[in-house]
Design a protein around this motif. Structure first.
Motif, short mmCIF file in Angstrom:
data_model
loop_
_atom_site.label_atom_id
_atom_site.label_comp_id
_atom_site.label_asym_id
_atom_site.label_seq_id
_atom_site.Cartn_x
_atom_site.Cartn_y
_atom_site.Cartn_z
N GLU A 175 -7.40 -21.06 9.04
CA GLU A 175 -8.47 -20.19 8.56
C GLU A 175 -7.91 -19.25 7.49
O GLU A 175 -6.70 -19.10 7.36
CB GLU A 175 -9.08 -19.40 9.71
CG GLU A 175 -9.75 -20.30 10.74
CD GLU A 175 -10.31 -19.55 11.93
OE1 GLU A 175 -11.10 -20.17 12.65
OE2 GLU A 175 -9.97 -18.38 12.13
N LYS A 210 -14.73 -15.14 5.89
CA LYS A 210 -13.70 -15.84 6.66
C LYS A 210 -14.08 -17.30 6.61
O LYS A 210 -15.25 -17.65 6.82
CB LYS A 210 -13.67 -15.34 8.11
CG LYS A 210 -12.60 -15.99 8.96
CD LYS A 210 -12.60 -15.39 10.35
CE LYS A 210 -11.54 -16.04 11.22
NZ LYS A 210 -11.56 -15.48 12.59
N SER A 247 -12.88 -21.67 7.19
CA SER A 247 -12.05 -22.70 7.79
C SER A 247 -11.61 -23.62 6.65
O SER A 247 -12.46 -24.20 5.97
CB SER A 247 -12.84 -23.48 8.84
OG SER A 247 -12.08 -24.56 9.31
#
Length: 126
Positions: A22, A102, A104
């Motif tokens: 991440e 944020k 992935s």
């Protein structure tokens, strides 16, 4: 101006802080200074996979609106909810509380193609 060495940077003035698979993404100290007082962040790509260099949102300052470009292909997991009421955090703490999304990472190795702090500093002439 601040250029944290643990971050990676883009020519479009975004930064990436990798944590495993991440990462956090925001705009650089240079970018927020160029934009001026930030009044609104618009990101509606949560849950979407956004390709490298594709727009994932916009940042609105008093005099302009600028696109936000995804540094690497990634899925947006969340936005920084604190920016809804306090967009000026991007001005006061661009690398900390002023993070924007944020994500992935689709491929962690993609981050290796980004600029390091010295290369970014040279890019902006600091």
């Amino acid at each position: 101006m601040n250029f944290p060495s643990e971050l990676k940077y883009t020519k479009d003035h975004e930064w990436v802080k990798v944590e495993g698979n991440e990462a956090y993404v925001g705009i650089t100290d240079f970018a927020q200074r160029e934009l001026g007082d930030i009044v609104y962040i618009d990101i509606n790509t949560v849950g979407d996979e956004v390709g490298k260099d594709d727009v994932f949102g916009t940042v609105e300052a008093v005099k302009t609106v600028s696109d936000l470009f995804m540094p690497v292909t990634a899925t947006v997991l969340e936005t920084n909810a604190a920016l809804n009421d306090n967009p000026e955090l991007v001005n006061s703490d661009p690398y900390g509380q002023g993070w924007m999304v944020k994500v992935s990472l689709s491929d962690v190795a993609d981050v290796d193609s980004l600029l390091d702090a010295d290369a970014y500093k040279a890019l902006v002439g600091a």
